[in-house]
Design a protein around this motif. Structure first.
Motif, PDB file in Angstrom:
ATOM      1  N   GLU A  78      14.608  56.559 -54.610  1.00 33.20           N
ATOM      2  CA  GLU A  78      15.136  56.478 -56.293  1.00 33.20           C
ATOM      3  C   GLU A  78      13.935  56.034 -57.085  1.00 33.20           C
ATOM      4  O   GLU A  78      13.179  55.157 -56.350  1.00 33.20           O
ATOM      5  CB  GLU A  78      16.361  55.984 -56.560  1.00 33.20           C
ATOM      6  CG  GLU A  78      17.558  56.356 -55.791  1.00 33.20           C
ATOM      7  CD  GLU A  78      18.739  55.809 -56.448  1.00 33.20           C
ATOM      8  OE1 GLU A  78      18.649  54.767 -57.294  1.00 33.20           O
ATOM      9  OE2 GLU A  78      19.885  55.674 -55.426  1.00 33.20           O
ATOM     10  N   THR A  87      23.861  49.431 -53.051  1.00 41.49           N
ATOM     11  CA  THR A  87      23.231  48.294 -52.551  1.00 41.49           C
ATOM     12  C   THR A  87      22.689  48.631 -51.246  1.00 41.49           C
ATOM     13  O   THR A  87      23.514  49.045 -50.540  1.00 41.49           O
ATOM     14  CB  THR A  87      23.987  46.979 -52.763  1.00 41.49           C
ATOM     15  OG1 THR A  87      25.267  47.106 -52.079  1.00 41.49           O
ATOM     16  CG2 THR A  87      24.147  46.677 -54.319  1.00 41.49           C
ATOM     17  N   PHE A  92      14.631  48.011 -59.827  1.00 38.52           N
ATOM     18  CA  PHE A  92      15.113  47.647 -58.513  1.00 38.52           C
ATOM     19  C   PHE A  92      15.444  46.197 -58.592  1.00 38.52           C
ATOM     20  O   PHE A  92      14.653  45.218 -59.182  1.00 38.52           O
ATOM     21  CB  PHE A  92      14.413  47.829 -57.446  1.00 38.52           C
ATOM     22  CG  PHE A  92      14.567  49.615 -57.073  1.00 38.52           C
ATOM     23  CD1 PHE A  92      15.417  50.010 -55.827  1.00 38.52           C
ATOM     24  CD2 PHE A  92      13.770  50.422 -57.788  1.00 38.52           C
ATOM     25  CE1 PHE A  92      15.534  51.189 -55.408  1.00 38.52           C
ATOM     26  CE2 PHE A  92      13.607  51.805 -57.460  1.00 38.52           C
ATOM     27  CZ  PHE A  92      14.486  52.011 -56.233  1.00 38.52           C
ATOM     28  N   MET A 100      11.433  54.115 -51.053  1.00 37.99           N
ATOM     29  CA  MET A 100      12.646  54.475 -51.776  1.00 37.99           C
ATOM     30  C   MET A 100      12.865  55.744 -52.309  1.00 37.99           C
ATOM     31  O   MET A 100      11.893  56.603 -52.531  1.00 37.99           O
ATOM     32  CB  MET A 100      12.557  53.515 -53.043  1.00 37.99           C
ATOM     33  CG  MET A 100      12.140  51.820 -52.756  1.00 37.99           C
ATOM     34  SD  MET A 100      13.044  51.269 -51.503  1.00 37.99           S
ATOM     35  CE  MET A 100      14.804  51.105 -51.908  1.00 37.99           C
ATOM     36  N   GLN A 146      18.302  62.014 -59.084  1.00 39.24           N
ATOM     37  CA  GLN A 146      19.073  60.701 -59.454  1.00 39.24           C
ATOM     38  C   GLN A 146      19.767  60.714 -60.651  1.00 39.24           C
ATOM     39  O   GLN A 146      20.908  59.861 -60.584  1.00 39.24           O
ATOM     40  CB  GLN A 146      17.794  59.868 -59.530  1.00 39.24           C
ATOM     41  CG  GLN A 146      18.021  58.282 -59.893  1.00 39.24           C
ATOM     42  CD  GLN A 146      16.692  57.377 -59.827  1.00 39.24           C
ATOM     43  OE1 GLN A 146      15.874  57.965 -59.582  1.00 39.24           O
ATOM     44  NE2 GLN A 146      17.175  56.462 -60.531  1.00 39.24           N
ATOM     45  N   TYR A 148      19.824  49.305 -56.289  1.00 35.28           N
ATOM     46  CA  TYR A 148      19.384  50.641 -56.529  1.00 35.28           C
ATOM     47  C   TYR A 148      19.471  51.003 -57.978  1.00 35.28           C
ATOM     48  O   TYR A 148      20.488  50.133 -58.768  1.00 35.28           O
ATOM     49  CB  TYR A 148      19.575  51.801 -55.880  1.00 35.28           C
ATOM     50  CG  TYR A 148      18.965  51.911 -54.374  1.00 35.28           C
ATOM     51  CD1 TYR A 148      18.027  52.851 -54.250  1.00 35.28           C
ATOM     52  CD2 TYR A 148      19.157  50.876 -53.584  1.00 35.28           C
ATOM     53  CE1 TYR A 148      17.540  52.814 -52.770  1.00 35.28           C
ATOM     54  CE2 TYR A 148      18.577  51.125 -52.098  1.00 35.28           C
ATOM     55  CZ  TYR A 148      17.719  51.935 -51.828  1.00 35.28           C
ATOM     56  OH  TYR A 148      17.179  52.167 -50.689  1.00 35.28           O
TER      57      TYR A 148
END
Length: 689
Positions: free
Chosen positions: A572, A551, A576, A570, A75, A546
Motif C-alpha cells: 500500500e 494492522t 503508515f 509494502m 488500495q 496501514y
C-alpha cells in the motif's frame, strides 16, 4: 458439404491419360468409327474413377465467447464497505454468467503495482494483457468491477483491440463524501530555532458539508497547535524547528460521519533540522594537558562557535602585580552566566573548581539553565574530589553523581558497561569489541557515590567513568577523569576520543540519532525500514498500521547491542503508523500525489465515455441502502448496434473449431463398379453388333 478429388494417380499422369484419351476419342469420332461415343464415355468414366471424386462434410463445434471480468483490488477499493460490495457483486455476477454455458468468463484481480512509487489503477492494461491470446472476434465484451477511479482509460475504442461492449459495475454509494489533507509546500531543511513555514490544504471531495475544519498539528508526536482551515484554500503554518536531525510534522483533521475513509485525514512533512552554529562555553579551571584536547576538538568543528576561558589568576592569588600590567582580561561572569547564558547550547566545565570566581548565585543560574533545557558537561579532575569541588555548590542539584572525596589512581582500561554497549553514545566505539579494549590506558579517575542516570563507561574496579543523566528538560554528562588527552596524544595506540567527545556533545544537545529509546522509520521506495534503539531488554515486535486501517505485526531483529531493525516491502501507499510499546512514529510511503491515494470517492463518470462508445452500461452495484444488484446479461448475435440501460449485452461469437472431416468417395464400392461395368458392357455390346 463440399466436393473434392483424391486421385489414385498423380495429377500429371491423369492429365497425360486424359489428353491421350481425348485425342483418340476425337480422332475416332472424326473418322466415324462405330462405337466412338461409347468408348469416349467409358474412358471418361475410367478417368473419373482414377481421379476419385469425394464429397467432404466438416464436423465443427461452436467456440465459446470470452468475457473478461476485471476486478479492481487496488488500495482505494480496500475500505471494508467496498471490499464487501465487491465480493457480493462478484458472487452475483458469477451466478449470472454460469447460466450461459457458451460464455467463458475470465476473472482477473488487479492490484496496485507494488514496484511503483506512484501506483495507479490500470484496469485496461490488465484487460489487454489477459486477452492477448484471444482473437478479437471471440471477445464478447468486458465487465469491470471497480470504484470507478481508473487511470488508464483509452481515448478511443480502437485502442481496445476488439469491438464489443465495455460494462462498468461501480462500487461505493451515490453522493459519497471524503475529506483529505495535503501538504502543498514546505522546506526540507531548516535552521534549528528559526521560523519556517509550510502550506497545507484541506480538500472536500464530493458534496462538502461546508464550514471550516480544525487541523491538529503535532511535532515529533507532541501537539503544538490547532489551526482553522477552510476546505479548498491554502492554510499557512509557521513554526520553529525544535532540534537537529529529522523532525516529523503531522497534520490531521477529524473524521466526519459518513466519510469514505480516514486514511487520508493525516499528512506528514519531514524537515531536517540543521544547527547553524553551536554556541559552546568552555571554562577551564586551570591550564593542564587535557585542556588542548577539548579546545582542538571544538575548534576543528566549523559549526561550533567556541567561547573559551581559562582561569589563570584566581582571586586568592595575590602577588602584588598591578592589574594594569597584566595581559589578562577579567572573567565576564555576569555577562556569561546571567545575561547570555541562554544563548549557549552547551556549557563545559573542564577541571573547574569553586575558587570564588563565580558567586554561588551563578551556579544556581546554571542549574536552572539545565532544567530549562540546557546542556552541561563536567570533565572532572582531582579538583572535583577536593573541598572546592563544584559538587558542593547549588549546581549539585543537577549533577548525577557526588564525589566521595577520593581519587582512584591506578592504570585501567576504560570499558563499556552493559548499558554502554547498547547506548548510542558508546555503542560500536572503535576498539570496544575486544577484551581488553583496543585502546590506551588511563591512570586516574574521581570516585563517586552511586550515580543516577546511566553509567555507560567504567574505570578501575568497575567504578563509574562516564555518567549521563537528564535533569528537568536538560541533560548532564560527567566524565570522571581528565585522562582523555592520553588518547589524543596516541599513548599506547591512543583511542577514539574524538568520536566519544563528539557523541557526548551531540547527545547533550538532543541529537535524535543518539536517543537511548527511539523508534524511527523511513521509506526507501516501497520498502519500510524500522529502527528501534533501546538500552533495555528486547523491545518485542513492532505494530504497523496501514493506510487502509489494517494492522500487522513486524518482527524486529537485533543487528547490534541495543539496535533492532526490520524491513518490509509494502503493498500500500500512504501514511503508515508504527508502534512499539509507548513509542510511535509516522512515515509516508510512495509519492504523496499518487493518483491511487488522492481520490477515494467512487464515480461513474470516468468509465462512462468508453462505455457509451462501445454500447456498454455503467451502473452502481449498490443503492443508497447498500443493497447489491447486478444488471442481467443479454447475449446478442451479431454486431451490438444499440445500448441498453438496464442489461449488459454480450456479443456472442460466430467462430467455430474444426473437429473432423467426413469423406464419401463417389466411385467407391458398388456404385463405382456398376458405372464402370455399364460403360464397358455398353462398349462390348456395341462392338458385337
Amino acid at each position: 458439404m463440399t466436393f473434392d478429388f483424391s486421385p489414385f494417380l498423380p495429377w500429371p499422369v491423369l492429365a497425360t491419360l486424359a489428353v491421350v484419351s481425348a485425342v483418340i476419342a476425337a480422332f475416332a469420332i472424326w473418322r466415324g468409327v462405330r462405337g466412338a461415343w461409347i468408348r469416349t464415355l467409358a474412358a471418361l468414366a475410367l478417368l473419373t474413377a482414377l481421379a476419385n471424386p469425394v464429397l467432404l462434410q466438416e464436423d465443427r463445434d461452436q467456440l465459446s465467447t470470452i468475457v473478461p471480468v476485471i476486478v479492481d483490488r487496488s488500495q482505494s477499493q480496500q475500505t471494508p464497505d467496498r471490499v464487501k460490495m465487491t465480493d457480493d457483486a462478484l458472487a452475483a455476477l458469477k451466478g449470472q454468467l454460469a447460466r450461459f454455458p457458451q460464455i467463458e468468463p475470465r476473472f482477473i484481480d488487479v492490484e496496485g503495482d507494488v514496484n511503483s512509487d506512484v501506483p495507479a489503477t490500470r484496469l485496461f492494461d490488465a484487460l489487454a494483457a489477459n486477452i492477448a491470446d484471444v482473437p478479437p472476434s471471440r471477445v464478447g465484451g468486458a465487465i469491470m468491477l471497480t470504484d470507478g477511479e481508473v487511470h488508464d482509460v483509452p481515448a478511443a475504442n480502437q485502442a481496445l483491440g476488439f469491438d464489443a461492449p465495455i460494462h462498468g459495475l461501480v462500487t461505493g454509494r451515490p453522493k459519497e463524501f471524503d475529506r483529505r489533507i495535503e501538504v502543498i509546500k514546505g522546506p526540507r531543511f531548516g535552521i534549528v530555532n528559526e521560523e519556517q513555514q509550510v502550506i497545507l490544504r484541506v480538500f472536500d471531495d464530493g458534496p462538502s458539508p461546508g464550514g471550516t475544519a480544525d487541523v491538529v498539528v503535532k511535532m515529533n508526536g507532541n501537539e503544538i497547535a490547532t489551526l482553522r482551515a477552510t476546505p479548498g484554500q491554502d492554510t499557512p503554518f509557521s513554526f520553529k524547528v525544535p532540534g537537529g536531525g529529522s523532525n516529523v510534522l503531522e497534520f490531521s483533521v477529524a473524521e466526519l460521519p459518513g466519510e469514505v475513509t480516514a486514511a487520508n485525514n493525516r499528512a506528514v512533512h519531514v524537515i531536517d533540522g540543521i544547527r547553524q552554529n553551536l554556541r559552546v562555553l568552555l571554562v577551564s579551571g586551570e591550564p593542564h594537558a587535557g585542556e588542548r584536547a577539548w579546545r582542538n576538538l571544538l575548534k576543528s568543528d566549523a559549526s561550533v562557535d567556541l567561547v573559551h576561558f581559562t582561569i589563570l589568576r584566581p582571586p586568592e592569588k595575590q602577588d602584588g602585580t598591578p592589574i594594569n600590567e597584566l595581559s589578562l582580561i577579567a572573567f565576564p561572569t555576569r555577562e556569561l552566566f546571567v545575561d547570555k547564558i541562554k544563548d549557549f547550547d552547551l556549557i563545559i566545565f573542564d577541571r573547574y573548581q569553586h575558587r570564588g570566581v563565580l558567586p554561588l548565585l551563578y551556579y544556581d543560574n546554571i542549574a536552572q539553565y539545565v532544567e530549562n533545557g540546557g546542556a552541561l558537561l563536567i570533565a572532572a579532575g582531582p579538583e572535583h574530589a577536593g573541598p572546592d569541588s563544584i559538587a558542593m555548590t547549588p549546581l549539585s542539584s543537577v549533577l548525577p553523581a557526588m564525589p566521595t572525596g577520593q581519587m582512584i589512581e591506578r592504570a585501567f582500561y576504560p570499558r563499556l558497561s552493559e548499558e554502554g554497549r547498547k547506548h548510542p553514545v558508546t555503542r560500536g566505539l572503535d576498539g570496544s569489541g575486544e577484551d581488553p579494549p583496543h585502546w590506551g590506558r588511563w591512570f586516574r579517575s574521581v570516585d563517586v557515590e552511586k550515580p543516577e542516570g546511566e553509567t555507560i563507561m567504567l574505570g578501575a574496579d568497575n567504578h563509574p567513568l562516564l555518567v549521563l543523566n537528564r535533569a528537568g528538560q536538560g541533560r548532564v554528562a560527567m566524565l570522571l577523569s581528565d585522562q582523555g588527552w592520553l588518547w589524543a596524544r596516541g599513548f599506547e595506540g591512543g583511542g577514539p576520543n574524538v568520536s566519544l567527545y563528539r557523541r557526548i556533545a551531540h547527545w547533550l544537545m538532543k541529537e535524535p540519532a543518539l536517543e537511548e529509546e527511539a523508534l524511527t522509520a523511513r521509506a526507501s521506495g516501497r520498502t519500510l525500514e524500522v529502527t528501534r534503539q533501546t538500552i533495555g531488554d528486547n523491545p518485542g515486535n513492532a505494530t504497523v498500521r496501514y493506510p487502509s486501517g489494517k494492522t500487522e505485526t513486524l518482527p524486529l531483529t537485533q543487528t547490534e547491542p541495543g539496535l533492532y531493525k526490520a524491513e518490509k516491502r509494502m503493498d500500500e501507499i500512504g501514511l503508515f503508523e508504527i508502534r512499539n510499546g509507548q513509542l510511535s512514529t509516522l512515515v509516508h510511503i510512495g509519492a504523496v500525489d499518487a493518483p491511487e491515494f488522492k481520490a477515494m470517492i467512487s464515480t461513474t463518470d470516468v468509465l462512462k465515455p468508453v462505455a457509451d462508445r462501445s454500447k456498454g452500461l455503467v451502473t452502481r452495484v449498490a443503492d443508497a441502502n447498500g443493497e447489491i444488484s447486478v444488471p442481467p446479461i443479454l447475449p446478442v448475435r451479431g454486431q451490438v448496434r444499440v445500448s441498453d440501460t438496464e442489461r449488459m449485452m454480450i456479443r456472442m461469437t460466430s467462430e467455430t473449431v474444426l473437429k473432423g472431416i467426413n469423406t464419401l468417395p463417389l466411385f467407391a464400392g458398388f456404385a463405382g463398379v456398376g458405372i464402370l461395368l455399364f460403360a464397358f458392357g455398353a462398349m462390348w455390346w456395341r462392338e458385337g453388333r
